[in-house]
Write a protein that holds these residues in place. Structure first.
Motif, PDB file in Angstrom:
ATOM      1  N   GLU A 124       0.822  -1.210   0.000  1.00 48.50           N
ATOM      2  CA  GLU A 124       0.000   0.000   0.000  1.00 48.50           C
ATOM      3  C   GLU A 124       0.861   1.268   0.000  1.00 48.50           C
ATOM      4  OE1 GLU A 124      -3.330  -0.210  -0.207  1.00 48.50           O
ATOM      5  OE2 GLU A 124      -3.143  -2.398  -0.214  1.00 48.50           O
ATOM      6  N   PHE A 125       2.087   1.160  -0.495  1.00 42.17           N
ATOM      7  CA  PHE A 125       3.038   2.281  -0.411  1.00 42.17           C
ATOM      8  C   PHE A 125       2.507   3.554  -1.061  1.00 42.17           C
ATOM      9  CE2 PHE A 125       4.027   0.316  -4.471  1.00 42.17           C
ATOM     10  CZ  PHE A 125       4.228   1.397  -5.318  1.00 42.17           C
ATOM     11  N   GLN A 126       1.652   3.399  -2.068  1.00 44.27           N
ATOM     12  CA  GLN A 126       1.151   4.567  -2.791  1.00 44.27           C
ATOM     13  C   GLN A 126       0.180   5.396  -1.957  1.00 44.27           C
ATOM     14  OE1 GLN A 126       0.392   1.434  -3.474  1.00 44.27           O
ATOM     15  NE2 GLN A 126      -1.845   1.282  -3.539  1.00 44.27           N
ATOM     16  N   THR A 127      -0.317   4.838  -0.833  1.00 41.99           N
ATOM     17  CA  THR A 127      -1.278   5.572  -0.004  1.00 41.99           C
ATOM     18  C   THR A 127      -0.590   6.459   1.032  1.00 41.99           C
ATOM     19  OG1 THR A 127      -1.446   3.848   1.710  1.00 41.99           O
ATOM     20  CG2 THR A 127      -2.894   3.640  -0.208  1.00 41.99           C
ATOM     21  N   TYR A 128       0.718   6.321   1.173  1.00 41.58           N
ATOM     22  CA  TYR A 128       1.439   7.031   2.235  1.00 41.58           C
ATOM     23  C   TYR A 128       1.821   8.435   1.792  1.00 41.58           C
ATOM     24  CZ  TYR A 128       4.474   7.480   6.334  1.00 41.58           C
ATOM     25  OH  TYR A 128       5.030   7.867   7.523  1.00 41.58           O
ATOM     26  N   ASN A 129       1.559   9.410   2.662  1.00 44.31           N
ATOM     27  CA  ASN A 129       1.962  10.793   2.401  1.00 44.31           C
ATOM     28  C   ASN A 129       2.125  11.513   3.745  1.00 44.31           C
ATOM     29  OD1 ASN A 129      -0.686  11.570   3.290  1.00 44.31           O
ATOM     30  ND2 ASN A 129      -1.462  11.157   1.227  1.00 44.31           N
ATOM     31  N   GLU A 130       2.398  12.784   3.719  1.00 40.92           N
ATOM     32  CA  GLU A 130       2.627  13.537   4.959  1.00 40.92           C
ATOM     33  C   GLU A 130       1.399  13.546   5.857  1.00 40.92           C
ATOM     34  OE1 GLU A 130       4.102  17.417   4.094  1.00 40.92           O
ATOM     35  OE2 GLU A 130       6.021  16.692   3.301  1.00 40.92           O
ATOM     36  N   ASP A 131       0.211  13.595   5.260  1.00 35.91           N
ATOM     37  CA  ASP A 131      -1.014  13.581   6.062  1.00 35.91           C
ATOM     38  C   ASP A 131      -1.176  12.252   6.805  1.00 35.91           C
ATOM     39  OD1 ASP A 131      -1.671  16.138   5.274  1.00 35.91           O
ATOM     40  OD2 ASP A 131      -2.998  15.480   3.642  1.00 35.91           O
ATOM     41  N   ILE A 132      -0.843  11.154   6.148  1.00 35.82           N
ATOM     42  CA  ILE A 132      -0.934   9.839   6.787  1.00 35.82           C
ATOM     43  C   ILE A 132       0.099   9.720   7.892  1.00 35.82           C
ATOM     44  CG2 ILE A 132      -0.701   7.360   6.431  1.00 35.82           C
ATOM     45  CD1 ILE A 132      -3.292   8.723   5.290  1.00 35.82           C
ATOM     46  N   GLU A 133       1.285  10.224   7.642  1.00 33.50           N
ATOM     47  CA  GLU A 133       2.317  10.197   8.681  1.00 33.50           C
ATOM     48  C   GLU A 133       1.862  10.986   9.909  1.00 33.50           C
ATOM     49  OE1 GLU A 133       6.746  11.974   8.886  1.00 33.50           O
ATOM     50  OE2 GLU A 133       6.492  10.266   7.512  1.00 33.50           O
ATOM     51  N   LYS A 134       1.270  12.141   9.681  1.00 30.67           N
ATOM     52  CA  LYS A 134       0.754  12.953  10.792  1.00 30.67           C
ATOM     53  C   LYS A 134      -0.354  12.201  11.523  1.00 30.67           C
ATOM     54  CE  LYS A 134      -1.180  17.464  11.984  1.00 30.67           C
ATOM     55  NZ  LYS A 134      -2.266  16.905  12.814  1.00 30.67           N
ATOM     56  N   LYS A 135      -1.204  11.507  10.768  1.00 30.37           N
ATOM     57  CA  LYS A 135      -2.293  10.749  11.388  1.00 30.37           C
ATOM     58  C   LYS A 135      -1.738   9.662  12.299  1.00 30.37           C
ATOM     59  CE  LYS A 135      -6.508   8.234  10.328  1.00 30.37           C
ATOM     60  NZ  LYS A 135      -7.737   8.939  10.149  1.00 30.37           N
ATOM     61  N   ILE A 136      -0.693   8.962  11.835  1.00 29.55           N
ATOM     62  CA  ILE A 136      -0.076   7.925  12.670  1.00 29.55           C
ATOM     63  C   ILE A 136       0.457   8.540  13.955  1.00 29.55           C
ATOM     64  CG2 ILE A 136       1.834   6.280  12.832  1.00 29.55           C
ATOM     65  CD1 ILE A 136       1.460   5.743   9.825  1.00 29.55           C
ATOM     66  N   TYR A 137       1.155   9.667  13.841  1.00 29.42           N
ATOM     67  CA  TYR A 137       1.674  10.326  15.036  1.00 29.42           C
ATOM     68  C   TYR A 137       0.553  10.770  15.974  1.00 29.42           C
ATOM     69  CZ  TYR A 137       6.681  10.613  13.932  1.00 29.42           C
ATOM     70  OH  TYR A 137       8.003  10.314  13.719  1.00 29.42           O
ATOM     71  N   ASP A 138      -0.569  11.210  15.387  1.00 28.66           N
ATOM     72  CA  ASP A 138      -1.703  11.661  16.208  1.00 28.66           C
ATOM     73  C   ASP A 138      -2.357  10.507  16.968  1.00 28.66           C
ATOM     74  OD1 ASP A 138      -1.351  14.266  15.374  1.00 28.66           O
ATOM     75  OD2 ASP A 138      -2.924  14.197  13.848  1.00 28.66           O
ATOM     76  N   LEU A 139      -2.378   9.320  16.354  1.00 22.70           N
ATOM     77  CA  LEU A 139      -3.078   8.180  16.936  1.00 22.70           C
ATOM     78  C   LEU A 139      -2.184   7.281  17.789  1.00 22.70           C
ATOM     79  CD1 LEU A 139      -5.187   7.029  13.826  1.00 22.70           C
ATOM     80  CD2 LEU A 139      -6.049   8.218  15.860  1.00 22.70           C
TER      81      LEU A 139
END
Length: 251
Positions: A65-80
């Motif tokens: 699923e590498f194509q789904t990863y971006n800065e927003d997803i990274e921020k979401k992981i950090y938030d959760l």
């Protein structure tokens, strides 16, 4: 016992989910860890875990699923990531079986998520399919709390290399298959304090239910097979692997 890797958030379980959970409890499984695979499922997985005391989760983007990863997803992981139900980063890694033409993209994704794990000091659940050396070599660049090779598929020699680094080997239903000679040998050599149990449900259902939908209820068959291979009491193996999981995931 603790099933350290099970996708019981998948649609296959949705219709009869209460019954699935009840059956898991009846079969001596006290906790189940649901790994993240794609970002769109993160919120639903956490919500599912919040509603069920025995369920916990990991957050990560699968290499496919590498194509789904971006800065927003990274921020979401950090938030959760600091949610009480999140116990690891995963499943992350490399998969060259289906993604041989996207090796570089997968490596970039893996490195980004290993950096998260290093920053938040959480264990890492590694998906490694036909990418053993690249996975191992990439891990060397990070200071990680604990590394779990999920659904281990390497040789006994590679297992020893991982053990020497202090990594954990998670073994699932494949160990019950007659032709799984390498995995049976791996099960024999892995020290009991470096061993974890998993089902990877709904996949890789152990004998005697091979070919049917997998469930954490079948974890006992995996435990029994490994105990037979190691020539130790199954209850001792269940206790040791449970203690390992509690230590790694801070239960």
């Amino acid at each position: 016992m603790i099933d350290t890797h099970s996708h019981i958030n998948f649609d296959e379980y949705r219709e009869n989910f209460p019954e699935v959970l009840a059956d898991i409890k009846k079969n001596d499984v006290e906790k189940v860890i649901i790994p993240g695979v794609e970002p769109s499922t993160f919120d639903d997985i956490i919500s599912l875990c919040e509603k069920n005391e025995m369920l916990f989760c990991a957050l990560g983007v699968h290499p496919s699923e590498f194509q789904t990863y971006n800065e927003d997803i990274e921020k979401k992981i950090y938030d959760l990531i600091h949610h009480k139900k999140v116990v690891a980063i995963g499943e992350i890694g490399l998969d060259y079986h289906y993604g041989a033409d996207t090796k570089e993209e997968q490596k970039i994704l893996l490195k980004k998520q290993l950096e998260i794990a290093q920053n938040v000091k959480l264990p890492v659940i590694i998906h490694d399919r036909e990418a053993h050396e690249d996975c191992f070599n990439t891990l060397q660049d990070y200071k990680l709390n604990n590394v779990i090779f999920h659904c281990f598929s390497g040789s006994p020699e590679f297992a020893q290399k991982c053990i020497d680094k202090g990594y954990y080997i998670a073994i699932g239903g494949v160990v019950t298959f007659k032709n799984a000679k390498d995995l049976k040998e791996t099960a024999k050599i892995v020290p009991i304090d470096k061993l974890l149990l998993e089902t990877d449900a709904p996949y890789l259902t152990p004998v005697p239910y091979r070919g049917k939908l997998n469930t954490p209820s079948y974890l006992k068959y995996i435990a029994q097979e490994i105990a037979n291979i190691k020539n130790i009491d199954a209850e001792d193996l269940k206790k040791a692997t449970t203690e390992n999981a509690k230590r790694i995931f801070d239960f």
